[in-house]
Structures are given as structure tokens and as C-alpha cells.
Motif scaffolding. Structure first.
Motif, PDB file in Angstrom:
ATOM      1  N   LEU A   1      52.638 105.225 -29.287  1.00  0.00           N
ATOM      2  CA  LEU A   1      51.841 105.200 -30.511  1.00  0.00           C
ATOM      3  C   LEU A   1      51.600 103.765 -30.976  1.00  0.00           C
ATOM      4  CD1 LEU A   1      50.605 106.707 -32.993  1.00  0.00           C
ATOM      5  CD2 LEU A   1      52.868 106.534 -34.034  1.00  0.00           C
ATOM      6  N   LEU A   2      52.659 102.957 -30.982  1.00  0.00           N
ATOM      7  CA  LEU A   2      52.532 101.581 -31.453  1.00  0.00           C
ATOM      8  C   LEU A   2      51.818 100.698 -30.433  1.00  0.00           C
ATOM      9  CD1 LEU A   2      56.064 101.295 -33.101  1.00  0.00           C
ATOM     10  CD2 LEU A   2      53.861 101.643 -34.242  1.00  0.00           C
ATOM     11  N   LEU A   3      52.031 100.956 -29.142  1.00  0.00           N
ATOM     12  CA  LEU A   3      51.310 100.202 -28.116  1.00  0.00           C
ATOM     13  C   LEU A   3      49.820 100.479 -28.164  1.00  0.00           C
ATOM     14  CD1 LEU A   3      53.615 100.522 -24.963  1.00  0.00           C
ATOM     15  CD2 LEU A   3      53.123  98.438 -26.252  1.00  0.00           C
ATOM     16  N   ALA A   4      49.447 101.710 -28.527  1.00  0.00           N
ATOM     17  CA  ALA A   4      48.034 102.077 -28.566  1.00  0.00           C
ATOM     18  C   ALA A   4      47.251 101.210 -29.533  1.00  0.00           C
ATOM     19  CB  ALA A   4      47.887 103.550 -28.942  1.00  0.00           C
ATOM     20  N   ARG A   5      47.926 100.653 -30.533  1.00  0.00           N
ATOM     21  CA  ARG A   5      47.265  99.781 -31.508  1.00  0.00           C
ATOM     22  C   ARG A   5      47.185  98.344 -31.013  1.00  0.00           C
ATOM     23  NH1 ARG A   5      46.979 101.400 -37.057  1.00  0.00           N
ATOM     24  NH2 ARG A   5      47.296 103.653 -37.246  1.00  0.00           N
ATOM     25  N   GLN A   6      47.895  98.017 -29.951  1.00  0.00           N
ATOM     26  CA  GLN A   6      47.918  96.644 -29.456  1.00  0.00           C
ATOM     27  C   GLN A   6      47.155  96.469 -28.139  1.00  0.00           C
ATOM     28  OE1 GLN A   6      51.873  95.057 -29.148  1.00  0.00           O
ATOM     29  NE2 GLN A   6      52.399  95.474 -31.289  1.00  0.00           N
ATOM     30  N   LEU A   7      47.157  97.498 -27.318  1.00  0.00           N
ATOM     31  CA  LEU A   7      46.585  97.400 -25.977  1.00  0.00           C
ATOM     32  C   LEU A   7      45.348  98.288 -25.898  1.00  0.00           C
ATOM     33  CD1 LEU A   7      49.923  97.681 -23.939  1.00  0.00           C
ATOM     34  CD2 LEU A   7      48.837  95.617 -24.857  1.00  0.00           C
ATOM     35  N   GLY A   8      44.167  97.662 -25.992  1.00  0.00           N
ATOM     36  CA  GLY A   8      42.947  98.445 -26.081  1.00  0.00           C
ATOM     37  C   GLY A   8      42.180  98.606 -24.784  1.00  0.00           C
ATOM     38  N   SER A   9      42.613  97.970 -23.717  1.00  0.00           N
ATOM     39  CA  SER A   9      41.901  98.062 -22.441  1.00  0.00           C
ATOM     40  C   SER A   9      42.902  98.083 -21.302  1.00  0.00           C
ATOM     41  CB  SER A   9      40.955  96.865 -22.262  1.00  0.00           C
ATOM     42  OG  SER A   9      41.710  95.662 -22.101  1.00  0.00           O
ATOM     43  N   GLN A  10      42.425  98.460 -20.102  1.00  0.00           N
ATOM     44  CA  GLN A  10      43.327  98.475 -18.954  1.00  0.00           C
ATOM     45  C   GLN A  10      43.778  97.072 -18.600  1.00  0.00           C
ATOM     46  OE1 GLN A  10      42.586 101.268 -15.882  1.00  0.00           O
ATOM     47  NE2 GLN A  10      43.577 100.075 -14.284  1.00  0.00           N
ATOM     48  N   GLN A  11      42.893  96.077 -18.829  1.00  0.00           N
ATOM     49  CA  GLN A  11      43.295  94.695 -18.545  1.00  0.00           C
ATOM     50  C   GLN A  11      44.464  94.276 -19.442  1.00  0.00           C
ATOM     51  OE1 GLN A  11      40.133  95.712 -18.983  1.00  0.00           O
ATOM     52  NE2 GLN A  11      39.480  95.537 -16.817  1.00  0.00           N
ATOM     53  N   GLU A  12      44.418  94.683 -20.706  1.00  0.00           N
ATOM     54  CA  GLU A  12      45.512  94.356 -21.614  1.00  0.00           C
ATOM     55  C   GLU A  12      46.789  95.092 -21.237  1.00  0.00           C
ATOM     56  OE1 GLU A  12      43.197  93.263 -25.753  1.00  0.00           O
ATOM     57  OE2 GLU A  12      43.620  95.365 -25.317  1.00  0.00           O
ATOM     58  N   VAL A  13      46.649  96.337 -20.784  1.00  0.00           N
ATOM     59  CA  VAL A  13      47.819  97.089 -20.328  1.00  0.00           C
ATOM     60  C   VAL A  13      48.426  96.420 -19.107  1.00  0.00           C
ATOM     61  CG1 VAL A  13      48.618  99.288 -19.373  1.00  0.00           C
ATOM     62  CG2 VAL A  13      47.018  99.277 -21.300  1.00  0.00           C
ATOM     63  N   GLU A  14      47.578  96.009 -18.169  1.00  0.00           N
ATOM     64  CA  GLU A  14      48.066  95.352 -16.956  1.00  0.00           C
ATOM     65  C   GLU A  14      48.769  94.042 -17.292  1.00  0.00           C
ATOM     66  OE1 GLU A  14      44.518  95.028 -14.683  1.00  0.00           O
ATOM     67  OE2 GLU A  14      44.657  97.079 -13.857  1.00  0.00           O
ATOM     68  N   ALA A  15      48.206  93.283 -18.232  1.00  0.00           N
ATOM     69  CA  ALA A  15      48.844  92.024 -18.631  1.00  0.00           C
ATOM     70  C   ALA A  15      50.184  92.294 -19.297  1.00  0.00           C
ATOM     71  CB  ALA A  15      47.925  91.246 -19.566  1.00  0.00           C
ATOM     72  N   TRP A  16      50.266  93.359 -20.086  1.00  0.00           N
ATOM     73  CA  TRP A  16      51.526  93.715 -20.761  1.00  0.00           C
ATOM     74  C   TRP A  16      52.589  94.106 -19.739  1.00  0.00           C
ATOM     75  CZ3 TRP A  16      54.117  98.526 -21.236  1.00  0.00           C
ATOM     76  CH2 TRP A  16      55.134  98.551 -22.209  1.00  0.00           C
ATOM     77  N   ILE A  17      52.187  94.845 -18.714  1.00  0.00           N
ATOM     78  CA  ILE A  17      53.138  95.243 -17.671  1.00  0.00           C
ATOM     79  C   ILE A  17      53.577  94.032 -16.861  1.00  0.00           C
ATOM     80  CG2 ILE A  17      53.424  96.595 -15.546  1.00  0.00           C
ATOM     81  CD1 ILE A  17      51.510  98.655 -16.744  1.00  0.00           C
TER      82      ILE A  17
END
Length: 274
Positions: A164-180
Motif C-alpha cells: 500500500l505504501l510502496l504504491a504511493r512511491q513507485l509509479g512505474s515499472q522502471q521505478e520498481v526495478e530501481a527500488w529492487i
């Protein structure tokens, strides 16, 4: 599993002998704090030899660290001579926790949720790749043994509050990939989403519905629904409240069907409807 400690803080060529540029030897107050943290992992106590092995410092210096903690009331010894956290440490920790503003404001909500559903209610915040549990209320009867503890952590990608909280921070797959990044996402159960694509789709769905879910992704047999709470800002959630339930007695669908009731119990802390 034996705990091993990595430390990158300051070193000292003093009583423990010379330290090189790449040394990770604990010194002074860092050693005392390392011993204190290790004691917290042993509610039944730990022997000097065991602490020495885990901390990685000579026995006399670990013993001196224990002596400093005992004089401050932060450590003690039981009848078997094993070391454990002292009563003064526990008093300070509980007094601090009970007086924290977020705990004072959220506790009545958690009490109401635990009473209504007969399941465990949490308040957690996001800290990097993990969620940290700031408050937890178990039901009066039938409490499940969960991995969550006050001050404890779970991986954000596997929990309802984390997603829920990540959904407000990571808005694209590129951002998700960078977070991982280079680290793998831990597979807590066969249902855990462990790829950037899967997690990205889940975060998008979470944004659309306005709440987070965990359908046995963090613990087998445990479901969870989470909603944001706004303790310090009307627009940015301070964390999330969740109801964690045993799937056989409170399926995820039951929690989703009770969404409006959960929001009502949150009251003004639920913030604006989106």
C-alpha cells in the motif's frame, strides 16, 4: 540460526589491538550497543562464550561491555549466569512506546479493529525495503502467532501495508526495478510476488482500489487488508493500519466486504476518500 553481525563504523587501535583500514572490529560504545542488540535476540539469555562468538570481539572486552550494561540496569544475569536484557531497559522501552504520539492516537483504532474482527490489528510504517510495526493489538481470544512484533520488520513487497505504501512511491515499472536493484525479493510463500513486473502490476491495482492486500504472501494461512492513515499530514500517509487474519476463519473476501466498516472505525485518521 546463529546471528552474525556486520559493522562498518569507526574502529580503534586501542585495547583490542591494531586495526587495519578494512577492519570491522567493534570498539567502545559501538561494542556496548552491539552487545545490547544481541541480548535482545535472546529472551532466554545468552552465555558469555556465545556472545563473544557472535559479536566477534575478545571475551574480556565483551565482558566489560556487559559490565557497563549491568551497571546501567540495561542488562542482568539469571540464576544460570546467562545474560539478558535488564528490567530498566524494558521499563524505558515500554514507557517510551506507550507515550509516543502515534501510538496514543492509533491504539483505540487498533483496539476497535481487533475487537470487531477477532483478529490482529497493526500500525506499520515503511522503512526502505521493509515495514516496521509501531503498534499491534491482538484479539482478546484466539490470537494467532504471527511474525509481526512491535519494532519488528517484514519485507514490504510481501505485506499489505508495505505494498500500500510502496504504491504511493513507485509509479512505474522502471521505478520498481530501481527500488529492487540488484537484490532479490525474498519469496516468503509460494504466493509472494518476487519479480518487478508482478510487483508493478500489484502496486497499480493497489493504487486503483485504494487499499492493500496480502493473500497468504507473507505467511501461509494469513490474509491481510491495509488502509492508509494520516496522523501528521492530510495528504501524505504516516503509515498504514491493517487487519491480519487467519484465512480459514476470516478469508480475505470477508475483509474486503467489510472495507467501509474498517474505514468508519479509522474515522478522521482515514483521510480523504480517493
Amino acid at each position: 540460526m546463529e546471528h552474525t553481525q556486520a559493522y562498518d563504523g569507526p574502529t580503534d587501535p586501542g585495547e583490542d589491538g591494531p586495526t587495519g583500514a578494512g577492519s570491522s572490529r567493534l570498539v567502545g560504545s559501538d561494542r556496548v550497543l552491539a552487545v545490547l542488540k544481541e541480548l535482545a535476540r535472546h529472551p532466554d539469555g545468552a552465555g558469555l562464550d556465545e556472545l563473544t562468538r557472535v559479536i566477534g570481539s575478545p571475551k574480556p572486552t565483551v565482558h566489560r561491555a556487559l559490565g557497563a550494561l549491568r551497571r546501567a540496569g540495561l542488562a542482568g544475569q539469571d540464576g544460570r549466569g546467562r545474560y539478558l536484557l535488564g528490567d530498566e531497559f524494558l521499563r524505558m522501552a515500554f514507557a517510551h512506546h506507550e507515550a509516543r504520539p502515534d501510538h496514543v492516537r492509533i491504539r483505540p483504532v487498533l483496539d476497535a479493529l481487533a475487537d470487531r474482527f477477532g483478529e490482529t490489528a497493526h500500525y506499520a510504517v515503511l522503512d526502505g525495503r521493509e515495514v516496521v510495526y509501531r503498534a499491534k493489538v491482538d484479539p482478546a481470544t484466539g490470537a494467532a502467532r504471527l511474525t509481526s512484533t512491535i519494532g519488528g520488520r517484514n519485507p514490504a513487497h510481501a505485506t499489505a501495508v508495505g505494498k500500500l505504501l510502496l504504491a504511493r512511491q513507485l509509479g512505474s515499472q522502471q521505478e520498481v526495478e530501481a527500488w529492487i536493484g540488484e537484490a532479490r525479493l525474498e519469496r516468503r510463500t509460494p504466493r509472494t510476488r518476487c519479480t518487478a513486473a508482478d510487483l508493478c502490476r500489484e502496486l497499480e491495482a493497489t493504487r486503483e482500489r485504494g487499499y492493500g492486500v496480502d493473500d497468504q504472501e507473507n505467511e501461509p494461512g494469513v490474509t491481510c487488508l491495509a488502509l492508509p492513515v494520516f496522523l501528521t499530514s492530510p495528504t501524505t500517509p504516516s503509515g498504514a493500519v491493517s487487519v491480519s487474519a487467519l484465512a480459514y476463519r476470516t478469508p480475505l473476501a470477508d475483509l474486503v466486504n467489510a472495507l467501509d466498516e474498517i474505514r468508519a472505525l479509522l474515522g478522521p485518521l482515514a483521510g480523504p476518500r480517493t
